[in-house]
Design an enzyme around this catalytic site. Structure first.
Site, short mmCIF file in Angstrom:
data_model
loop_
_atom_site.label_atom_id
_atom_site.label_comp_id
_atom_site.label_asym_id
_atom_site.label_seq_id
_atom_site.Cartn_x
_atom_site.Cartn_y
_atom_site.Cartn_z
N GLY A 1 95.07 75.43 124.09
CA GLY A 1 94.87 74.16 124.22
C GLY A 1 94.94 73.77 125.60
N GLU B 1 96.25 85.83 121.72
CA GLU B 1 96.24 84.61 122.01
C GLU B 1 97.05 84.44 123.22
OE1 GLU B 1 94.52 81.62 118.90
OE2 GLU B 1 96.85 81.86 118.84
N HIS C 1 101.95 82.14 115.02
CA HIS C 1 101.20 81.28 116.14
C HIS C 1 102.31 81.02 117.08
CE1 HIS C 1 99.05 78.39 118.09
NE2 HIS C 1 98.26 78.73 117.49
N ASN D 1 91.72 77.00 113.37
CA ASN D 1 93.12 76.55 113.17
C ASN D 1 93.41 74.98 113.39
OD1 ASN D 1 95.92 76.17 113.16
ND2 ASN D 1 96.22 77.19 114.76
N TRP D 2 93.54 74.21 112.28
CA TRP D 2 93.33 72.63 112.56
C TRP D 2 94.63 72.44 113.01
CZ3 TRP D 2 90.64 71.06 107.28
CH2 TRP D 2 89.17 71.48 107.05
N LYS D 3 95.68 73.25 113.00
CA LYS D 3 97.06 72.60 113.15
C LYS D 3 97.54 71.36 112.55
CE LYS D 3 96.39 74.45 117.60
NZ LYS D 3 96.71 74.76 119.16
N SER E 1 91.45 78.49 123.83
CA SER E 1 90.36 77.52 124.48
C SER E 1 88.86 78.27 124.39
CB SER E 1 90.66 77.07 125.98
OG SER E 1 91.87 76.33 126.14
N GLU F 1 102.87 78.52 118.61
CA GLU F 1 103.50 77.05 118.48
C GLU F 1 104.65 77.27 117.64
OE1 GLU F 1 100.01 74.96 117.77
OE2 GLU F 1 99.32 75.18 119.88
N GLY G 1 91.38 76.70 118.02
CA GLY G 1 91.95 75.35 117.74
C GLY G 1 91.52 74.17 117.86
N GLY G 2 91.36 73.56 118.99
CA GLY G 2 90.80 72.20 119.19
C GLY G 2 89.40 72.35 118.94
C1 PEP Z 1 95.22 78.06 118.56
O1 PEP Z 1 95.92 77.12 118.23
O2 PEP Z 1 95.13 79.47 117.76
C2 PEP Z 1 94.13 78.02 119.83
C3 PEP Z 1 93.57 79.19 120.19
O3 PEP Z 1 93.94 76.74 120.10
P1 PEP Z 1 92.88 76.08 121.20
O4 PEP Z 1 91.49 76.88 120.78
O5 PEP Z 1 92.78 74.82 121.12
O6 PEP Z 1 93.13 76.69 122.74
#
Ligand code: PEP
Length: 248
Positions: free
Chosen positions: A172, A166, A94, A9-11, A212, A96, A233-234
């Site tokens: 994050g 999640e 999501h 997920n590049w956001k 994470s 966010e 994500g990251g």
């Molecule tokens: C996400 O945005 O779905 C996510 C899991 O982010 P991260 O891996 O950065 O925690």
């Protein structure tokens, strides 16, 4: 046997050049794995990323969509528009989106229904906040989010559904749920699916963990019995880290 699915997920990251550089770095390695790999890009780069992954095993995903077919919804993108670009997957609900853009369980449900109707595969995100976890509400929250998201979705509709557990406090933040805790919640989601759809469906639906995930914890997470992949994500923004997870 469920095929593992790792989705990045590049956001709100990656300009066109950056996006193309990243897919270029991951696509060859991805061809060597049996894991299903998805990149969920910003809308602006989808069409070019589609061309760049042509002939590779990388699948294309979006991060959001509207539930109406068309109309006066300034700034929104429809399922038809995503289909038109050759998108396979779409992240829905999501945390966010829920937290910053006011998406409710009911909105998530409308989007899930529309995605399935249009032949997009929804990756439905559920998960509790830290406050909810501390009040021992994790299972209640996950139950409410999962069952509301799937209201009106029949057995057939479940063919293409992916669920991502999640925990919001792990996204994050560098904090990960222990693999056992994540597996316990994911097994519970599977139990909810079994009650609603029967064992055949519940054993088939893939449920990811997200929060994470890094190369250093991916193996432990992926070795859990009920965890079928990761939403990343990251660590999906750098080829080396993302591939480290894909090759768990
Ligand atoms: C996400 O945005 O779905 C996510 C899991 O982010 P991260 O891996 O950065 O925690």
């Amino acid at each position: 046997m469920r095929k593992p699915i790792i989705a990045g997920n590049w956001k709100m990251n990656k300009t066109m050049n950056e996006a193309l550089e990243l897919v270029d770095e991951i696509k060859d390695e991805t061809n060597k794995t049996d894991v299903e790999v998805v990149v969920c890009c910003p809308f602006t780069v989808i069409s070019e990323v589609k061309k760049a992954i042509e002939g590779s095993k990388v699948k294309l995903g979006a991060q959001n969509m509207h539930w109406e077919d068309e109309g006066a919804f300034t700034g929104e993108i429809s399922a038809n528009m995503l289909k038109d670009l050759g998108v396979d997957y779409v992240i829905i609900g999501h945390s966010e989106r829920r937290q910053y853009f006011g998406e409710t369980d009911e909105v998530v449900n409308k989007k899930v229904i529309k995605a399935i109707e249009k032949g997009l595969k929804p990756i439905i995100c559920v998960g509790e906040t830290l406050n909810e976890r501390e009040k021992n509400k994790t299972f209640d929250i996950v139950k409410r989010q999962t069952l509301t998201a799937l209201e009106g979705v029949g057995k057939d509709g479940m063919n293409d559904v992916v669920i991502a557990y999640e925990p919001v406090w792990a996204i994050g933040t560098g904090k990960t749920a222990s693999s056992q805790d994540a597996n316990e919640v994911i097994a519970y989601i599977r139990f909810l699916l079994q009650n609603k759809y029967g064992i055949e469906v519940s054993e088939r639906v893939r449920i990811q963990y997200g929060g994470s995930v890094k190369p250093s914890n991916a193996t432990e997470i992926m070795n859990e019995t009920d965890i079928d992949g990761a939403l990343v994500g990251g660590a999906s923004l750098k080829a080396e880290e993302f591939l480290g997870i894909v090759n768990f």
